[in-house]
Design a protein around this motif. Structure first.
Motif, PDB file in Angstrom:
ATOM      1  N   ILE A 193       0.728  -1.232  -0.065  1.00  0.00           N
ATOM      2  CA  ILE A 193      -0.035   0.021  -0.099  1.00  0.00           C
ATOM      3  C   ILE A 193       0.725   1.490   0.132  1.00  0.00           C
ATOM      4  O   ILE A 193       0.660   2.097  -0.872  1.00  0.00           O
ATOM      5  CB  ILE A 193      -0.950   0.053   1.196  1.00  0.00           C
ATOM      6  N   GLY A 194       1.899   1.332   0.994  1.00  0.00           N
ATOM      7  CA  GLY A 194       2.822   2.426   0.904  1.00  0.00           C
ATOM      8  C   GLY A 194       3.542   2.616  -0.418  1.00  0.00           C
ATOM      9  O   GLY A 194       3.640   3.799  -1.268  1.00  0.00           O
ATOM     10  N   TYR A 195       3.961   1.630  -1.372  1.00  0.00           N
ATOM     11  CA  TYR A 195       4.393   1.625  -2.534  1.00  0.00           C
ATOM     12  C   TYR A 195       3.493   2.059  -3.666  1.00  0.00           C
ATOM     13  O   TYR A 195       3.795   3.113  -4.224  1.00  0.00           O
ATOM     14  CB  TYR A 195       4.880   0.233  -2.911  1.00  0.00           C
ATOM     15  N   LEU A 196       2.162   1.568  -3.532  1.00  0.00           N
ATOM     16  CA  LEU A 196       1.140   2.189  -4.454  1.00  0.00           C
ATOM     17  C   LEU A 196       1.058   3.552  -4.288  1.00  0.00           C
ATOM     18  O   LEU A 196       0.604   4.335  -5.196  1.00  0.00           O
ATOM     19  CB  LEU A 196      -0.126   1.202  -4.453  1.00  0.00           C
ATOM     20  N   LYS A 197       0.757   3.755  -3.048  1.00  0.00           N
ATOM     21  CA  LYS A 197       0.619   5.492  -2.777  1.00  0.00           C
ATOM     22  C   LYS A 197       1.551   6.222  -3.135  1.00  0.00           C
ATOM     23  O   LYS A 197       1.471   7.400  -3.898  1.00  0.00           O
ATOM     24  CB  LYS A 197       0.473   5.710  -1.145  1.00  0.00           C
ATOM     25  N   GLU A 198       2.904   5.817  -2.948  1.00  0.00           N
ATOM     26  CA  GLU A 198       4.232   6.401  -3.483  1.00  0.00           C
ATOM     27  C   GLU A 198       4.014   6.675  -4.760  1.00  0.00           C
ATOM     28  O   GLU A 198       4.656   7.866  -5.492  1.00  0.00           O
ATOM     29  CB  GLU A 198       5.069   5.984  -3.004  1.00  0.00           C
ATOM     30  N   LYS A 199       3.806   6.060  -5.486  1.00  0.00           N
ATOM     31  CA  LYS A 199       3.509   5.735  -7.197  1.00  0.00           C
ATOM     32  C   LYS A 199       2.328   6.448  -7.681  1.00  0.00           C
ATOM     33  O   LYS A 199       2.218   6.601  -8.638  1.00  0.00           O
ATOM     34  CB  LYS A 199       4.058   4.417  -7.600  1.00  0.00           C
ATOM     35  N   GLY A 200       1.300   6.919  -7.035  1.00  0.00           N
ATOM     36  CA  GLY A 200       0.068   7.271  -7.197  1.00  0.00           C
ATOM     37  C   GLY A 200      -0.636   6.327  -7.899  1.00  0.00           C
ATOM     38  O   GLY A 200      -1.691   6.762  -8.897  1.00  0.00           O
ATOM     39  N   ILE A 201      -0.497   5.135  -7.689  1.00  0.00           N
ATOM     40  CA  ILE A 201      -1.328   3.996  -8.063  1.00  0.00           C
ATOM     41  C   ILE A 201      -2.482   3.855  -7.364  1.00  0.00           C
ATOM     42  O   ILE A 201      -2.327   3.519  -6.147  1.00  0.00           O
ATOM     43  CB  ILE A 201      -0.673   2.575  -8.425  1.00  0.00           C
ATOM     44  N   ALA A 202      -3.678   3.922  -7.936  1.00  0.00           N
ATOM     45  CA  ALA A 202      -5.002   3.541  -7.225  1.00  0.00           C
ATOM     46  C   ALA A 202      -5.353   2.265  -6.911  1.00  0.00           C
ATOM     47  O   ALA A 202      -4.856   1.257  -7.455  1.00  0.00           O
ATOM     48  CB  ALA A 202      -6.326   4.136  -7.871  1.00  0.00           C
ATOM     49  N   PHE A 203      -5.772   2.048  -5.659  1.00  0.00           N
ATOM     50  CA  PHE A 203      -5.907   0.697  -5.135  1.00  0.00           C
ATOM     51  C   PHE A 203      -7.216   0.668  -4.373  1.00  0.00           C
ATOM     52  O   PHE A 203      -7.796   1.680  -3.954  1.00  0.00           O
ATOM     53  CB  PHE A 203      -4.696   0.105  -4.357  1.00  0.00           C
ATOM     54  N   LYS A 204      -7.744  -0.507  -4.000  1.00  0.00           N
ATOM     55  CA  LYS A 204      -8.911  -0.993  -3.112  1.00  0.00           C
ATOM     56  C   LYS A 204      -8.476  -1.912  -2.340  1.00  0.00           C
ATOM     57  O   LYS A 204      -8.083  -3.361  -2.975  1.00  0.00           O
ATOM     58  CB  LYS A 204     -10.219  -1.138  -4.021  1.00  0.00           C
ATOM     59  N   ASP A 205      -8.519  -1.902  -1.095  1.00  0.00           N
ATOM     60  CA  ASP A 205      -8.282  -2.736  -0.130  1.00  0.00           C
ATOM     61  C   ASP A 205      -9.523  -3.797   0.338  1.00  0.00           C
ATOM     62  O   ASP A 205     -10.301  -3.052   0.935  1.00  0.00           O
ATOM     63  CB  ASP A 205      -7.430  -2.061   1.139  1.00  0.00           C
ATOM     64  N   PHE A 206      -9.474  -4.888   0.029  1.00  0.00           N
ATOM     65  CA  PHE A 206     -10.541  -5.808   0.451  1.00  0.00           C
ATOM     66  C   PHE A 206     -10.456  -6.462   1.563  1.00  0.00           C
ATOM     67  O   PHE A 206     -11.177  -7.416   1.869  1.00  0.00           O
ATOM     68  CB  PHE A 206     -10.758  -6.876  -0.877  1.00  0.00           C
ATOM     69  N   GLY A 207      -9.259  -6.118   2.237  1.00  0.00           N
ATOM     70  CA  GLY A 207      -9.201  -6.784   3.673  1.00  0.00           C
ATOM     71  C   GLY A 207      -8.205  -7.800   3.571  1.00  0.00           C
ATOM     72  O   GLY A 207      -7.536  -8.056   2.651  1.00  0.00           O
ATOM     73  N   CYS A 208      -7.713  -8.402   4.716  1.00  0.00           N
ATOM     74  CA  CYS A 208      -8.027  -8.056   5.953  1.00  0.00           C
ATOM     75  C   CYS A 208      -7.606  -6.710   6.562  1.00  0.00           C
ATOM     76  O   CYS A 208      -6.676  -6.116   5.918  1.00  0.00           O
ATOM     77  CB  CYS A 208      -7.904  -9.166   7.018  1.00  0.00           C
ATOM     78  N   VAL A 261     -11.286  -8.023  -9.717  1.00  0.00           N
ATOM     79  CA  VAL A 261     -10.591  -8.084 -11.004  1.00  0.00           C
ATOM     80  C   VAL A 261     -11.318  -8.855 -12.131  1.00  0.00           C
ATOM     81  O   VAL A 261     -11.476  -8.357 -13.120  1.00  0.00           O
ATOM     82  CB  VAL A 261      -9.247  -8.895 -10.594  1.00  0.00           C
ATOM     83  N   ALA A 262     -11.949  -9.809 -11.919  1.00  0.00           N
ATOM     84  CA  ALA A 262     -12.807 -10.510 -12.855  1.00  0.00           C
ATOM     85  C   ALA A 262     -14.116  -9.709 -13.227  1.00  0.00           C
ATOM     86  O   ALA A 262     -14.266  -9.929 -14.498  1.00  0.00           O
ATOM     87  CB  ALA A 262     -13.262 -11.912 -12.436  1.00  0.00           C
ATOM     88  N   GLY A 263     -14.604  -8.970 -12.135  1.00  0.00           N
ATOM     89  CA  GLY A 263     -15.662  -8.270 -12.658  1.00  0.00           C
ATOM     90  C   GLY A 263     -15.530  -6.692 -13.531  1.00  0.00           C
ATOM     91  O   GLY A 263     -16.270  -5.986 -13.946  1.00  0.00           O
ATOM     92  N   GLY A 264     -14.061  -6.415 -13.506  1.00  0.00           N
ATOM     93  CA  GLY A 264     -13.712  -5.182 -14.079  1.00  0.00           C
ATOM     94  C   GLY A 264     -13.621  -3.805 -13.232  1.00  0.00           C
ATOM     95  O   GLY A 264     -13.297  -2.883 -13.545  1.00  0.00           O
ATOM     96  N   GLU A 265     -13.875  -4.179 -11.927  1.00  0.00           N
ATOM     97  CA  GLU A 265     -13.951  -2.957 -11.027  1.00  0.00           C
ATOM     98  C   GLU A 265     -12.488  -2.598 -10.945  1.00  0.00           C
ATOM     99  O   GLU A 265     -12.202  -1.473 -10.533  1.00  0.00           O
ATOM    100  CB  GLU A 265     -14.407  -3.404  -9.712  1.00  0.00           C
ATOM    101  N   CYS A 266     -11.495  -3.585 -10.718  1.00  0.00           N
ATOM    102  CA  CYS A 266      -9.972  -3.381 -10.650  1.00  0.00           C
ATOM    103  C   CYS A 266      -9.346  -3.852 -11.952  1.00  0.00           C
ATOM    104  O   CYS A 266      -9.896  -4.902 -12.622  1.00  0.00           O
ATOM    105  CB  CYS A 266      -9.418  -3.985  -9.362  1.00  0.00           C
TER     106      CYS A 266
END
Length: 141
Positions: free
Chosen positions: A18-33, A52-57
């Motif tokens: 998550i820290g890496y993605l934030k640093e690179k400006g890459i959007a993400f959604k955390d599904f847990g835990c 991913v399969a549904g196209g949301e990500c």
């Protein structure tokens, strides 16, 4: 957007991702835990894979202690090609050859620096589009 999922064994490494993605400006959604309390990886691996399969990500990253269980769960979702990677060469080749749309990692197997290198390689490597690889991906589907 990148779907993320982990169990308690992968939670700390997921936070590094998550820290890496934030640093690179890459959007993400955390599904847990959402913490280190003992939990069952299928719930979170499946949720990320379905996004991913549904196209949301566009892509997904799932993490458990070995990466094995959560990759099995992700691959049960139609349309997901999840690769368990413990090195950057595998991460590159699974994108180039298999057009993998999800990455699984084992937090108890690899360390933070290697994991972030794998994530970077996976996210930045395009599918080769070569006819033989496209044919094989179609056969998987």
């Amino acid at each position: 957007m990148v779907a993320l999922g982990s169990d308690h064994g992968g939670y700390d490494l997921k936070q590094e991702v998550i820290g890496y993605l934030k640093e690179k400006g890459i959007a993400f959604k955390d599904f847990g835990c959402m913490g280190k309390e003992s939990c069952d990886y299928p719930e979170y691996g499946r949720a990320a894979a379905e996004a991913v399969a549904g196209g949301e990500c566009d892509m997904g990253i799932v993490i458990c202690t070995t990466g094995i269980g959560i990759s099995i769960v992700a691959n049960k979702v139609k349309g997901v090609r999840c690769a368990l990677c413990a090195d950057t060469v595998s991460a590159r080749l699974t994108r180039e050859h298999n057009d993998a749309n999800m990455l699984a990692m084992g937090a108890g197997i690899i360390g933070k620096n290697l994991a972030l290198g794998i994530v970077e390689t996976f996210l930045n490597t395009p599918f080769s589009g070569e006819e033989k690889h496209a044919r094989r991906v179609k056969a998987i589907e």
